[in-house]
Design a protein around this motif. Structure first.
Motif, PDB file in Angstrom:
ATOM      1  N   LEU A   9       0.822  -1.213   0.000  1.00  0.00           N
ATOM      2  CA  LEU A   9       0.000   0.000   0.000  1.00  0.00           C
ATOM      3  C   LEU A   9       0.860   1.269   0.000  1.00  0.00           C
ATOM      4  CD1 LEU A   9      -2.784  -1.132   2.490  1.00  0.00           C
ATOM      5  CD2 LEU A   9      -3.034  -0.734   0.036  1.00  0.00           C
ATOM      6  N   LYS A  10       1.906   1.275   0.806  1.00  0.00           N
ATOM      7  CA  LYS A  10       2.789   2.442   0.865  1.00  0.00           C
ATOM      8  C   LYS A  10       3.449   2.674  -0.497  1.00  0.00           C
ATOM      9  CE  LYS A  10       6.698   4.417   3.343  1.00  0.00           C
ATOM     10  NZ  LYS A  10       7.691   4.224   4.418  1.00  0.00           N
ATOM     11  N   GLU A  14       3.048   6.030  -2.722  1.00  0.00           N
ATOM     12  CA  GLU A  14       4.210   6.827  -3.121  1.00  0.00           C
ATOM     13  C   GLU A  14       4.305   6.940  -4.639  1.00  0.00           C
ATOM     14  OE1 GLU A  14       7.332   4.789  -0.992  1.00  0.00           O
ATOM     15  OE2 GLU A  14       7.094   6.091   0.769  1.00  0.00           O
ATOM     16  N   ARG A  15       3.992   5.866  -5.384  1.00  0.00           N
ATOM     17  CA  ARG A  15       4.020   5.926  -6.854  1.00  0.00           C
ATOM     18  C   ARG A  15       2.978   6.910  -7.390  1.00  0.00           C
ATOM     19  NH1 ARG A  15       5.098   0.614  -6.024  1.00  0.00           N
ATOM     20  NH2 ARG A  15       2.990  -0.166  -6.409  1.00  0.00           N
ATOM     21  N   LEU A  16       1.880   7.062  -6.651  1.00  0.00           N
ATOM     22  CA  LEU A  16       0.856   8.034  -7.049  1.00  0.00           C
ATOM     23  C   LEU A  16       1.222   9.459  -6.631  1.00  0.00           C
ATOM     24  CD1 LEU A  16      -2.398   6.061  -6.136  1.00  0.00           C
ATOM     25  CD2 LEU A  16      -1.534   6.567  -8.436  1.00  0.00           C
ATOM     26  N   ILE A  55      -7.759  -1.303   5.682  1.00  0.00           N
ATOM     27  CA  ILE A  55      -6.999  -1.697   4.488  1.00  0.00           C
ATOM     28  C   ILE A  55      -7.848  -1.479   3.239  1.00  0.00           C
ATOM     29  CG2 ILE A  55      -6.016  -3.680   3.265  1.00  0.00           C
ATOM     30  CD1 ILE A  55      -5.114  -4.667   6.099  1.00  0.00           C
ATOM     31  N   MET A  56      -9.128  -1.809   3.321  1.00  0.00           N
ATOM     32  CA  MET A  56     -10.016  -1.622   2.163  1.00  0.00           C
ATOM     33  C   MET A  56     -10.134  -0.148   1.796  1.00  0.00           C
ATOM     34  SD  MET A  56     -13.070  -4.345   2.695  1.00  0.00           S
ATOM     35  CE  MET A  56     -12.701  -6.027   3.122  1.00  0.00           C
ATOM     36  N   LYS A  57     -10.270   0.723   2.794  1.00  0.00           N
ATOM     37  CA  LYS A  57     -10.343   2.166   2.527  1.00  0.00           C
ATOM     38  C   LYS A  57      -9.052   2.661   1.890  1.00  0.00           C
ATOM     39  CE  LYS A  57     -13.455   4.397   5.761  1.00  0.00           C
ATOM     40  NZ  LYS A  57     -13.533   5.345   6.873  1.00  0.00           N
ATOM     41  N   TYR A  58      -7.932   2.234   2.465  1.00  0.00           N
ATOM     42  CA  TYR A  58      -6.613   2.652   1.971  1.00  0.00           C
ATOM     43  C   TYR A  58      -6.447   2.178   0.532  1.00  0.00           C
ATOM     44  CZ  TYR A  58      -1.515   3.500   2.348  1.00  0.00           C
ATOM     45  OH  TYR A  58      -0.232   3.965   2.182  1.00  0.00           O
ATOM     46  N   ALA A  59      -6.746   0.894   0.285  1.00  0.00           N
ATOM     47  CA  ALA A  59      -6.567   0.329  -1.053  1.00  0.00           C
ATOM     48  C   ALA A  59      -7.430   1.050  -2.084  1.00  0.00           C
ATOM     49  CB  ALA A  59      -6.899  -1.167  -1.028  1.00  0.00           C
ATOM     50  N   LYS A  60      -8.651   1.362  -1.725  1.00  0.00           N
ATOM     51  CA  LYS A  60      -9.548   2.077  -2.646  1.00  0.00           C
ATOM     52  C   LYS A  60      -8.967   3.450  -2.993  1.00  0.00           C
ATOM     53  CE  LYS A  60     -14.266   3.682  -3.212  1.00  0.00           C
ATOM     54  NZ  LYS A  60     -15.587   3.872  -2.597  1.00  0.00           N
ATOM     55  N   ASN A  63      -6.284   3.073  -5.565  1.00  0.00           N
ATOM     56  CA  ASN A  63      -6.708   2.292  -6.739  1.00  0.00           C
ATOM     57  C   ASN A  63      -6.139   0.879  -6.765  1.00  0.00           C
ATOM     58  OD1 ASN A  63      -8.087   4.608  -7.729  1.00  0.00           O
ATOM     59  ND2 ASN A  63      -6.140   5.379  -8.534  1.00  0.00           N
ATOM     60  N   THR A  64      -6.265   0.180  -5.648  1.00  0.00           N
ATOM     61  CA  THR A  64      -5.785  -1.187  -5.534  1.00  0.00           C
ATOM     62  C   THR A  64      -6.936  -2.065  -5.062  1.00  0.00           C
ATOM     63  OG1 THR A  64      -3.566  -0.423  -4.968  1.00  0.00           O
ATOM     64  CG2 THR A  64      -4.093  -2.679  -4.368  1.00  0.00           C
ATOM     65  N   ASP A  65      -6.988  -3.300  -5.553  1.00  0.00           N
ATOM     66  CA  ASP A  65      -8.037  -4.234  -5.165  1.00  0.00           C
ATOM     67  C   ASP A  65      -7.712  -4.806  -3.790  1.00  0.00           C
ATOM     68  OD1 ASP A  65     -10.001  -6.126  -4.880  1.00  0.00           O
ATOM     69  OD2 ASP A  65      -9.581  -7.174  -6.759  1.00  0.00           O
ATOM     70  N   ALA A  66      -8.445  -4.365  -2.795  1.00  0.00           N
ATOM     71  CA  ALA A  66      -8.182  -4.781  -1.412  1.00  0.00           C
ATOM     72  C   ALA A  66      -8.451  -6.256  -1.202  1.00  0.00           C
ATOM     73  CB  ALA A  66      -9.036  -3.960  -0.452  1.00  0.00           C
TER      74      ALA A  66
END
Length: 132
Positions: A9-10, A14-16, A55-60, A63-66
């Motif tokens: 996630l980090k 960072e890439r974004l 984790i789901m909130k962070y992933a969303k 733009n990552t599938d939690a």
């Protein structure tokens, strides 16, 4: 060795080019909590049972599938509330119920004696009213 949930996630954040402050505003999750997630310190959360939701909130937000992330890293997460419920259900369905669930016979006897006393007192009162 594969990345942990926090590292994945980090790295995505960072890439974004997203800062923790921006992520905090977007997810409404405290910065300290986000840092704990990034460091995979789930046990340090105020309520570790909320780890999957955070984790789901962070992933969303990044733009990552939690669901895939959580599925691949289940062993990193603390025991979920559902597993705690399963343990409680197992305990209550066992042949030895917890002590606080067993019925106290002394309290039942006390209620019976008090009920009898009240009925007797009412009967005596009615007899006294009729005779006087």
């Amino acid at each position: 060795m594969s990345n942990t949930i926090g590292q994945t996630l980090k790295g995505k954040r960072e890439r974004l080019g997203m800062t923790l402050n921006e992520l905090e505003k977007q997810t409404s999750v405290k910065r300290d909590t986000l840092v704990l997630i990034e460091n995979n310190e789930f046990e340090m959360l105020d309520n570790p049972a909320y780890a999957e939701g955070i984790i789901m909130k962070y992933a969303k937000a990044v733009n990552t599938d939690a669901s895939i992330l959580i599925q691949h890293h289940k062993e990193e997460l603390p025991p979920s509330v559902n597993r705690q419920y399963d343990q409680s259900i197992e305990q209550f369905s066992s042949s030895n119920p917890p002590m606080y669930k067993t019925q106290n016979k002394e309290s039942r006897e006390l209620v019976i004696w008090l009920s009898g006393f009240i009925i007797l007192a009412l009967a005596l009162w009615v007899i006294a009213v009729i005779l006087l």
